[in-house]
Scaffold this active site. Structure first.
Site, mmCIF file in Angstrom:
data_model
loop_
_atom_site.group_PDB
_atom_site.id
_atom_site.type_symbol
_atom_site.label_atom_id
_atom_site.label_comp_id
_atom_site.label_asym_id
_atom_site.label_seq_id
_atom_site.Cartn_x
_atom_site.Cartn_y
_atom_site.Cartn_z
ATOM 1 N N SER A 145 0.832 -1.203 0.000
ATOM 2 C CA SER A 145 0.000 0.000 0.000
ATOM 3 C C SER A 145 0.867 1.254 0.000
ATOM 4 C CB SER A 145 -0.963 -0.039 1.185
ATOM 5 O OG SER A 145 -1.890 1.014 1.113
ATOM 6 N N ASP A 297 -2.015 6.441 -4.060
ATOM 7 C CA ASP A 297 -0.917 5.706 -3.424
ATOM 8 C C ASP A 297 -0.431 4.596 -4.353
ATOM 9 O OD1 ASP A 297 -2.925 3.818 -3.184
ATOM 10 O OD2 ASP A 297 -2.522 3.354 -1.092
ATOM 11 N N ASP A 299 -0.587 1.318 -4.689
ATOM 12 C CA ASP A 299 -1.462 0.275 -5.226
ATOM 13 C C ASP A 299 -2.801 0.819 -5.702
ATOM 14 O OD1 ASP A 299 -2.258 0.655 -2.500
ATOM 15 O OD2 ASP A 299 -3.310 -1.259 -2.556
ATOM 16 N N ASP A 301 -5.432 2.340 -4.344
ATOM 17 C CA ASP A 301 -6.721 2.266 -3.653
ATOM 18 C C ASP A 301 -7.019 3.521 -2.827
ATOM 19 O OD1 ASP A 301 -4.874 1.751 -1.646
ATOM 20 O OD2 ASP A 301 -5.872 -0.054 -0.895
#
Length: 570
Positions: A145, A297, A299, A301
């Site tokens: 993340s 960010d 990834d 999400d």
């Protein structure tokens, strides 16, 4: 097996890379202990840890062990269906992400399970979509993340494209734990290996089509409206830029941060929650007089925003502030167009600001507060999609995660990117900047100020200290914080609410290690250890109906008081 025994086993492992062997040789005794004193654990968002050799690190052996466990779990739950429907795998831009994704695919295949592996990095919400679209029995996302470059992680998804809930994680963890030491865990030997299918760009356009359908005002004039966009070297670049261009936005990418870079070379932080993540984007915005800055960010999400305010300055808004603005915009537009549900519900978390819920209530929409972790929101969306008792309108977390349409069952920065852009432009065309819209909300519902502090507790000693602090809070709840009386306490470990010496039970939530205090001035303090990192999070919210300045100062005052009470030195 002792720490030293595990350490020596790693050194003797023939397949260990030269890089990792050299790292092991130069570790101090304290570093050796930290790398081997425990197994890396599944938490609220899967498994996340520092990269490197060791059972408490993320490496190819730990990935293999986790995937063997996931394979056995899926076969026990779905039988032959697990093999035919398979598992979708994606990854972000981090070090070893592709290698870990390929290892996961090969391990699934060794148990006869089909693996749908994306041909390159893709955002987490697209993985969630792909699991549902392909009717897979699960998903794996390799990502840490928004964490620093030294980290990577492993998240698992169910057949609904939602991260596994505790009831599902528990049997999976039991299976993994029974496998023993990771170096002893081998791939399966199914005589009919599962096919490894490479997913190409066809899924991307279908996913983007779903994102485009969330628009509420498709035909707004975008002339002179400018958006600066940065994916922070991560997965959202391709989808984000194609969405912007298809919708005819004037988008200015932060070109230095658009390449997938595992070292995050051109950003001080890949985390949209951190102000330093915006430094380069702010330069772009000022040079181009942009109206909006959007940062996703690694990834893809989470999303953060900054905007040009009514005084010609750029402001950064928190996840709670952005969430309240989105709730107001989405519900007002749906109400105006006659598409707002009569049984609508939004979802937030137990540590989310109360402002969004107040806004939703004014539109006749209920709010359900769930545990931290978007999997709880995804699960609740699935529940109501079956029962039809309530209709999903919006879901969000204070940690910069938002979901507008439930064709995805995880937070989705691409959906938020489209909706925040539309919302900002909608108000601009009415002569309003977002700070002016927020001021109107404050006048209606009171000034709200929230702040998150993360206190790190490194190593085994730190983990023990954090556990002691939480155990003491559960056993001896506080009666006063910063001179304010605690009027109610919610203990989510025991699922109790204590108010005026009356104890009631909290329903519809699973037990978790967290506690929340409600103070006599309307402020709240919530404390929760991270499920994936060695830190404890302190959430503060202050509410004032008279002074914004007073409201802004109070979270810091509360934090200082909590640190003194708990004898924590930052």
């Amino acid at each position: 097996m002792t720490v030293l025994e595990k350490y020596n086993r790693y050194l003797a492992e023939p397949s260990l890379s030269d890089e990792y062997r050299e790292q092991l040789k130069h570790l101090t005794s304290e570093e050796i202990n930290d790398a081997f004193y425990r197994d890396l654990e599944f938490g609220t968002a899967g498994m996340r840890g520092l990269l490197g050799p060791g059972s408490n690190r993320l490496n190819i052996y730990v990935i293999r062990k986790a995937t063997v466990g996931f394979s056995l779990y899926l076969l026990s739950k779905f039988g032959a269906r697990a093999k035919t429907n398979g598992v979708v795998i994606s990854h972000d831009n981090r070090l070893y992400s592709r290698e870990f994704a390929i290892e996961a695919a090969r391990t699934l295949s060794s148990y006869g399970i089909k693996a749908h592996l994306f041909d390159s990095l893709r955002p987490t919400p697209e993985l969630s979509y792909a699991v549902r679209k392909s009717k897979a029995v699960g998903g794996i996302m390799i990502t840490a993340s928004h964490n620093p470059k030294e980290y990577n992680g492993y998240k698992v998804y169910d057949k609904n494209g939602c991260q596994l809930l505790p009831n599902d994680i528990a049997p999976l963890v039991d299976i993994i734990n029974r496998l023993g030491f990771e170096l002893d865990v081998k791939r399966g030997k199914d005589p009919n290996p599962g096919q490894i299918l490479i997913l190409d760009e066809s899924y991307d356009e279908n996913y983007r089509r779903g994102v485009r359908q969330i628009q509420l005002n498709k035909n707004l004039d975008k002339t002179d409206f400018k958006v600066v966009f940065s994916p922070q070297h991560g997965t959202a670049y391709e989808n984000g830029m194609k969405l912007f261009r298809h919708l005819k936005y004037n988008v200015i990418p932060v070109k230095e941060q658009c390449t997938p870079d595992p070292y995050f070379s051109n950003t001080k932080s890949p985390n949209p929650e951190n102000p330093e993540a915006y430094e380069l984007a702010l330069i772009y915005a000022k040079e181009n007089n942009a109206d909006l800055i959007l940062i996703t960010d690694p990834d893809g999400d989470r999303i953060g925003m900054a905007f040009l305010d009514s005084k010609g300055k750029y402001q950064l808004y928190s996840g709670n502030q952005t969430g309240a603005l989105l709730i107001n915009y989405i519900l007002s537009q749906r109400q105006e167009k006659g598409t707002l549900s009569k049984n609508g519900v939004i979802f937030n978390t137990i540590v989310t600001s109360s402002l969004g819920a107040k806004v939703a209530k004014s539109y006749g929409v209920e709010t359900e507060s769930l545990l931290t972790g978007f999997k709880y929101i995804g699960s609740r969306i699935h529940y109501y999609s079956k029962t039809k008792e309530k209709t999903f309108e919006f879901g969000y977390e204070e940690s910069y995660g938002y979901l507008i349409s439930s064709f995805v069952r995880d937070k989705d920065s691409l959906q938020a990117l489209v909706m925040i852009s539309e919302m900002t432009n909608y108000y601009r065309l009415k002569g309003l900047r977002l700070d002016q819209v927020m001021e109107e909300l404050y006048k209606k519902y009171g000034y709200h100020s929230d702040k998150l502090y993360s206190i790190y507790f490194k190593g085994q000693a730190g983990a023990n200290t954090m556990n002691e602090i939480m155990n003491d809070l559960h056993s001896n709840p506080l009666n006063e914080i910063a001179g304010h009386k605690v009027v109610a306490t919610e203990d989510y470990l025991y699922l109790t609410r204590t108010e005026n010496d009356n104890v009631s039970f909290i329903e519809n939530l699973p037990s978790t290690n967290a506690i929340k205090y409600y103070l006599d001035d309307g402020s709240t303090v919530a404390i929760r250890p991270s499920g994936t990192e060695p830190k404890c999070k302190f959430y503060y919210e202050a509410v004032s109906y008279s002074s914004h300045e007073e409201c802004l100062e109070k979270p810091d005052i509360l934090h200082q008081a909590m640190m003194k009470i708990l004898n924590i030195k930052e």
